[in-house]
Each structure stands twice: as structure tokens, then as C-alpha cells.
Design a protein around this motif. Sequence first.
Motif, PDB file in Angstrom:
ATOM      1  N   HIS A  28      60.196  47.425  34.705  1.00 22.88           N
ATOM      2  CA  HIS A  28      60.228  47.838  33.303  1.00 22.88           C
ATOM      3  C   HIS A  28      59.009  48.699  33.002  1.00 22.88           C
ATOM      4  O   HIS A  28      58.019  48.667  33.732  1.00 22.88           O
ATOM      5  N   PRO A  29      59.036  49.461  31.909  1.00 21.65           N
ATOM      6  CA  PRO A  29      57.869  50.290  31.568  1.00 21.65           C
ATOM      7  C   PRO A  29      56.667  49.421  31.217  1.00 21.65           C
ATOM      8  O   PRO A  29      56.813  48.277  30.796  1.00 21.65           O
ATOM      9  N   GLY A  30      55.480  49.982  31.379  1.00 21.99           N
ATOM     10  CA  GLY A  30      54.290  49.309  30.898  1.00 21.99           C
ATOM     11  C   GLY A  30      54.394  49.090  29.405  1.00 21.99           C
ATOM     12  O   GLY A  30      54.915  49.938  28.672  1.00 21.99           O
ATOM     13  N   ARG A  87      53.535  48.710  25.409  1.00 23.73           N
ATOM     14  CA  ARG A  87      52.741  49.516  24.491  1.00 23.73           C
ATOM     15  C   ARG A  87      51.385  48.859  24.243  1.00 23.73           C
ATOM     16  O   ARG A  87      51.252  47.641  24.284  1.00 23.73           O
ATOM     17  N   LYS A  88      50.370  49.666  23.975  1.00 21.85           N
ATOM     18  CA  LYS A  88      49.004  49.169  23.821  1.00 21.85           C
ATOM     19  C   LYS A  88      48.920  48.088  22.740  1.00 21.85           C
ATOM     20  O   LYS A  88      48.229  47.075  22.904  1.00 21.85           O
ATOM     21  N   LYS A  89      49.619  48.287  21.642  1.00 20.48           N
ATOM     22  CA  LYS A  89      49.582  47.318  20.554  1.00 20.48           C
ATOM     23  C   LYS A  89      50.102  45.963  21.017  1.00 20.48           C
ATOM     24  O   LYS A  89      49.547  44.909  20.672  1.00 20.48           O
ATOM     25  N   VAL A  90      51.167  45.981  21.804  1.00 20.43           N
ATOM     26  CA  VAL A  90      51.745  44.740  22.329  1.00 20.43           C
ATOM     27  C   VAL A  90      50.806  44.107  23.343  1.00 20.43           C
ATOM     28  O   VAL A  90      50.581  42.888  23.336  1.00 20.43           O
ATOM     29  N   VAL A  91      50.240  44.943  24.230  1.00 23.15           N
ATOM     30  CA  VAL A  91      49.303  44.450  25.241  1.00 23.15           C
ATOM     31  C   VAL A  91      48.114  43.772  24.577  1.00 23.15           C
ATOM     32  O   VAL A  91      47.702  42.664  24.964  1.00 23.15           O
ATOM     33  N   ASP A  92      47.551  44.416  23.568  1.00 25.60           N
ATOM     34  CA  ASP A  92      46.377  43.855  22.880  1.00 25.60           C
ATOM     35  C   ASP A  92      46.716  42.531  22.204  1.00 25.60           C
ATOM     36  O   ASP A  92      45.918  41.587  22.219  1.00 25.60           O
ATOM     37  N   CYS A 148      51.876  44.240  44.243  1.00 25.79           N
ATOM     38  CA  CYS A 148      50.987  43.814  43.160  1.00 25.79           C
ATOM     39  C   CYS A 148      50.828  44.887  42.086  1.00 25.79           C
ATOM     40  O   CYS A 148      50.247  44.645  41.038  1.00 25.79           O
ATOM     41  N   MET A 149      51.311  46.092  42.366  1.00 24.94           N
ATOM     42  CA  MET A 149      51.326  47.199  41.411  1.00 24.94           C
ATOM     43  C   MET A 149      49.962  47.857  41.186  1.00 24.94           C
ATOM     44  O   MET A 149      49.837  48.741  40.338  1.00 24.94           O
ATOM     45  N   ARG A 150      48.958  47.455  41.950  1.00 22.49           N
ATOM     46  CA  ARG A 150      47.645  48.055  41.733  1.00 22.49           C
ATOM     47  C   ARG A 150      47.658  49.539  42.053  1.00 22.49           C
ATOM     48  O   ARG A 150      47.173  50.355  41.261  1.00 22.49           O
ATOM     49  N   TYR A 182      58.953  58.123  34.556  1.00 21.74           N
ATOM     50  CA  TYR A 182      59.017  58.308  33.108  1.00 21.74           C
ATOM     51  C   TYR A 182      58.304  57.180  32.341  1.00 21.74           C
ATOM     52  O   TYR A 182      58.112  57.289  31.135  1.00 21.74           O
ATOM     53  N   TRP A 183      57.943  56.115  33.028  1.00 17.37           N
ATOM     54  CA  TRP A 183      57.418  54.926  32.362  1.00 17.37           C
ATOM     55  C   TRP A 183      55.896  54.918  32.241  1.00 17.37           C
ATOM     56  O   TRP A 183      55.186  55.556  33.012  1.00 17.37           O
ATOM     57  N   ARG A 184      55.418  54.138  31.261  1.00 18.36           N
ATOM     58  CA  ARG A 184      53.974  53.910  31.087  1.00 18.36           C
ATOM     59  C   ARG A 184      53.440  53.071  32.244  1.00 18.36           C
ATOM     60  O   ARG A 184      54.152  52.262  32.817  1.00 18.36           O
ATOM     61  N   ARG A 185      52.152  53.268  32.538  1.00 16.40           N
ATOM     62  CA  ARG A 185      51.464  52.446  33.529  1.00 16.40           C
ATOM     63  C   ARG A 185      50.756  51.286  32.818  1.00 16.40           C
ATOM     64  O   ARG A 185      50.717  51.220  31.592  1.00 16.40           O
TER      65      ARG A 185
END
Length: 358
Positions: free
Chosen positions: A141-143, A145-150, A244-246, A339-342
Motif C-alpha cells: 500500500h502507499p506510504g 499521509r504525514k498527518k496520519v503518520v504523526d 524490511c523496506m529500508r 506512484y506511491w508515497r515512501r
Amino acid sequence: MDTSESIELYTFSGTGNSLLAANWFKTVANDKGYTCNVNLIDKRNPTLEMSDAKLIGFLYPAHGFSLPWFALKFILRFPRATNQCSIFLVNCRAGMKLYKLFTPGLSGVAIHLPLLILWLKGYKIAGAQPLDMPSNWISIHPGLRKKVVDSITERCNGVMKSFAQKVLQGKRTFPFIYFASIPLDIAIAPVALGYFIVGRFFLAKTFFASHTCNGCKLCAEKCPVNAITLRHKRPYWTFNCESCMRCMNICPKKSINTGHGYAAAIIIGISTIPFAQQITEGIVHISPKTYALMPGLINLTVVTLICLPVMWITYYLLQYLCRFKAFSSVIMLTSFTYYWRRYLAPTISAKSFIRKNR
């Protein structure tokens, strides 16, 4: 615990979730006057000798409803208890958020298996904490959003610090969510077995670097298990990869992607190979009682014996052809990750994944 006693934390971290959780615990410990060391578990850092620490923590992500194979091996090889030492586990799972609702991930055997191993090694169990950090499996899935991550991170910070407070007070700490997850963890345990046998190897052969790769070697240098080598001057992922996606998330050019179109073609191709059905039918004919006892395991083994050689051959060809821009562009454009966010955990960067001197 006496504040003169030290605490050792061992963490396996791909995109920084487990490392961030370890840093949160260390902050609480330091505030209370303890000496707390954070040790990254990776190929560059050999297993450390047993210390005099009275409290040891293991922090790691859930991979395929289990813990990473490399982290499990580390725990299996960890020395037996030689003193009155307690251990705790923190398992970072795929946390998400639906509007204002925080949704938990699943641990599978990621907590229960290492708890059993360490208990058999003679350690006292201080507690276990499933921690629903932002989901980082960018191949799926895409990374976020910053607001959700925070938002998710802030919540997990509070959960982790509360857990640390209780553990440091000497309380045996198992939150409600640990027990609430047990029925589902047991139900998906077979998936963890499938991931160990074939899933992790399949995923290892879905990563590729497009023609935009500039050969900086950062992915190979920072890989925690040394799974990335250079072939034809390009990154090549071996079967040691832990997904691990690093590498994907620290690549400065965003050149590393998951070959979704390639993977789909391989799955369709393997599913049409008649050998698997013929081999299975042969086993049934030779020993019907054996097949009746464990049909799922036998089918999985047969698929594995066919799948892995096919993946190895086609992947080598894929890596070779990706040197050519036209071919690389097709593979890149059929990858969702293009196309997805990291994703990297807040405050974590590529420079965070180094061994810190004590």
C-alpha cells in the motif's frame, strides 16, 4: 530495578518504527537515571556477549505475521540467562487509521514464539507490548499521509512510554490488546509458516532498481542483512532479503520499486505449470495416508520447490534486462510503488541506521 543496573535494547528496524520505539523507551529509562543502550540487530553487528544487564528488551516489526527471520535467529542464538535477568518484547505491527479510529495490526506468532524461546532459555518475562506503528509495507500500500503518520506516532509514543514506566517499576506488563489478539494470532499462525517457507523468498525477488538508479550503493550499505549485492553495476536482491523496506524508502532517487506486473506474471505462469499437480497426485498415489495427514504442508512444499527456482531464473533475467531503459521503463510503470508515497518513521533517516558507540 536499581538505577545502577543497565538496560540493553536490541532492535531490528527497516524503516525506523522499532528504532523509534527503542528510543522512546531509552528516554524514559534515562529520565529515571538508568543507563540504557540501543543496539541495532544487523549483519554488521555480531551477536553481543551476554552483559550484566538486569533488563533486556527486544524490539522488532511483524513480517508475514511473524518476526523477521534474521531477528528470530538472533533470539535463538542469544545466550541463556546466567543471572536474574528479565526480558520484554515490543512488536511493531501495521497500524492504520480510519477517519478517527485507530486500527490495529496483527502479530501472529511474532510475540508468542520468541517469548517461549526466551522463557526456555531461563529469562523472567517482564512483559510484551504490541505497538501499532504506522504501516510501512510499501509493496502492499502507499506510504501513509504525514498527518496520519504523526497522529499514529503520537499515540504510540504515549503507549510506549506508559509500558516503559510499568516495566521499569518491576511490574509484569501485558496490555489488554495482547490477550485480545491471541485468538486471531492463533488463527493466522499457518500464514506465518507459509511466509517462512516461501513467502519471504518470493518477496525478495520482487525488488528492482529502475534505470534512474545512479549507483550510489546506499541501499547495499544500509541493508541490515547484507541482502543486496551489485551485479552488472546494479543492485541485486538475494534470497536473504527480509523485505524490511529500508532500501526502497531511503533511496534518494526513488529508483527502487516492487515489480507488481512482473510478480503477477510469475504467479500466473507458475499456476499454469502442470508439474505441481502431477507431483501432488504422485504423492497421493504413493502414500495417501501421508497426504491425508498434512495436505496443506505437502502442497506448500511442492509449490515452493517449483516456485523458488523459477523466481531465481526469471529474476536474474529481469535484473539483466533492467539495464536497458525501454525495458526498465515498462517494469517501472507497471509497479504501484512508482506512484506511491515512501515512508520513514518520524525523526528517522538513513543516517540513523548506524551502530552507536556506547
